[in-house]
Design an enzyme around this catalytic site. Sequence first.
Site, PDB file in Angstrom:
ATOM      1  N   SER A 266       0.844  -1.179   0.000  1.00  0.00           N
ATOM      2  CA  SER A 266       0.000   0.000   0.000  1.00  0.00           C
ATOM      3  C   SER A 266       0.881   1.230   0.000  1.00  0.00           C
ATOM      4  O   SER A 266       1.854   1.314   0.740  1.00  0.00           O
ATOM      5  CB  SER A 266      -0.878  -0.010   1.246  1.00  0.00           C
ATOM      6  OG  SER A 266      -1.233   1.310   1.580  1.00  0.00           O
ATOM      7  N   LYS A 267       0.548   2.174  -0.889  1.00  0.00           N
ATOM      8  CA  LYS A 267       1.352   3.388  -0.977  1.00  0.00           C
ATOM      9  C   LYS A 267       1.268   4.184   0.316  1.00  0.00           C
ATOM     10  O   LYS A 267       2.101   5.005   0.611  1.00  0.00           O
ATOM     11  CB  LYS A 267       0.868   4.258  -2.132  1.00  0.00           C
ATOM     12  CG  LYS A 267       1.344   3.742  -3.453  1.00  0.00           C
ATOM     13  CD  LYS A 267       1.071   4.725  -4.546  1.00  0.00           C
ATOM     14  CE  LYS A 267       1.198   3.986  -5.874  1.00  0.00           C
ATOM     15  NZ  LYS A 267       0.727   4.745  -6.994  1.00  0.00           N
ATOM     16  N   ARG A 268       0.199   3.930   1.055  1.00  0.00           N
ATOM     17  CA  ARG A 268       0.040   4.700   2.290  1.00  0.00           C
ATOM     18  C   ARG A 268       0.934   4.185   3.411  1.00  0.00           C
ATOM     19  O   ARG A 268       1.225   4.879   4.334  1.00  0.00           O
ATOM     20  CB  ARG A 268      -1.423   4.695   2.743  1.00  0.00           C
ATOM     21  CG  ARG A 268      -2.106   6.019   2.417  1.00  0.00           C
ATOM     22  CD  ARG A 268      -3.580   5.878   2.393  1.00  0.00           C
ATOM     23  NE  ARG A 268      -3.993   5.106   1.216  1.00  0.00           N
ATOM     24  CZ  ARG A 268      -5.170   4.531   1.102  1.00  0.00           C
ATOM     25  NH1 ARG A 268      -6.037   4.613   2.074  1.00  0.00           N
ATOM     26  NH2 ARG A 268      -5.489   3.868   0.022  1.00  0.00           N
TER      27      ARG A 268
END
Length: 519
Positions: free
Chosen positions: A276-278
């Site tokens: 996840s980019k987050r």
Amino acid sequence: MYSKRTLLTILTQHSIRASRRWSHDEVRVRFAPSPTGYLHLGGLRTALYNYLYSRNKNGKFLLRIEDTDQTRLVPGATESLIENLMWAGIKIDEGPGFGGEQGPYVQSERKQIYLEAVRELLENDTAYRCFCTERRLELLRKEAIRTRQVPRYDNKCRYLTPQQIAVLLAKNTPYCIRFKLTAHEEPLQDLIYGPVTHNVSENEGDPVIMKSDNFPTYHFANVVDDHLMGVTHVFRGVEWQISTTKHLLLYKAFGWQPPLYGHLPLLVNSDGTKLSKRQGDIGIKSFRDKGYFSEALVNYVVSAGGGFEHTPGQKPQIYSMNELAHRFNIERVNSHPSRLNPDLLNDFNRLHILKLLQSKENSKDLVERVKVLVREAYPKEKNLDLGNPHIENVLKWACSRLTFIEDLTEANLSFLWVRPVEFKLKNVTNDQMESLIANLENIEFTKDNLNLKLKEFADNNNVKFAVFMKTLRSALSGLKEGPGVAEMMDILGKDCVLQRLRSTIHAQSKEAAANVVKK
Ligand code: GLU
């Protein structure tokens, strides 16, 4: 705003019609991030594969900043992207601040170029003005959702007559430009996935290529720039594969030769789940902050995606960027998801420490780095053991056990650096200590060997083994607890151990002398 002169230079340099015909003899690849965030593993992977390809083929690596979506810009993102790419060992041949004849390399500085390009498509009737209001588009979307269809533009404005257009223009009606999608004649020949068929005109309405504020959309600017910058090969994430079919139609509309495309599969966690980019921890910065060497991170990322000959069962090996470039073969890049193996990252970091120690020059740098870390960890300590041979010895021990050189400054290893303050020998006489030193001078410093000798020594001297060990631990480290004494000696190395033991005699002699004076 451009001055008239700059505009003229840009237009003559980049005149779409007079644009240079690239021979495709020289490989030119690019990394084209949008400055909407910081570099993470996925971005680094894309940049690396492009870079390795360019170096393998003696080509050029370009950096282009795709900042047409001004609403999503993150201040400082471009600078940070560049800094992280350079940290990773990627050398940018052309790009913002790096020179190159096909600039500017930032899309927001190329608006005039896109305007001219869009004019060409309007003239050859492969694009058209769309006057539909946001309200109409919203109604179309809602209707599609109600009837369980995929929302798509119905291409209404494609069919406006020249008279209708003239009237709308005379009334200053705002418009955007859309591209006329046509059916694909041939599949996309993906360098990694093989032939890919996706008939975009059957699935989408005509896409907007220029918004009403004269900003191009990603697809349009991307194609125009790849062409004008002479990009020969595009390696990018598989999420762009569907767009590529659209891009090929744009090339056709311009009459340009498209680059070759290779899409890189999804980069996933070791269990196959999506990164996840987050997750803050996939940012390159967080790996740097943890103390990973760039070489370790680079080997880690490319080991997930393939691209190299690999003998089954082969132990992990760390390669320099040059070695990777030399070995790289795009045909070996996998098309199934690339699984990251975090254990491998730690192995690579250790392997890199080992590799650095094998070269005189590099090990000198490493030793200096350790000195800085230790001084930072013990800012007040005056009694630090920071001799070069000692640090080298510690590093040799550490590279098979520790992941980061920063681990060397952890509290339980303080004995490595902090010399015990003057120590009073108890339970062991000066003569015994001297004889122990003489014994140790001639033996090999391995844990087993040391254990054996220390036991022998305690027996021969009628000192209780446990008491003897306690004394030695304090003499060597000033600590009451810590690793086994033989292990501690092994880590410290012979020179350091003998020096610390000798200083206990010195301390005891001084004490004895002081007592004599008192009497
Ligand atoms: N700007 C796009 C991105 O952020 C580039 C995609 C491409 O490489 O064409 O990923």
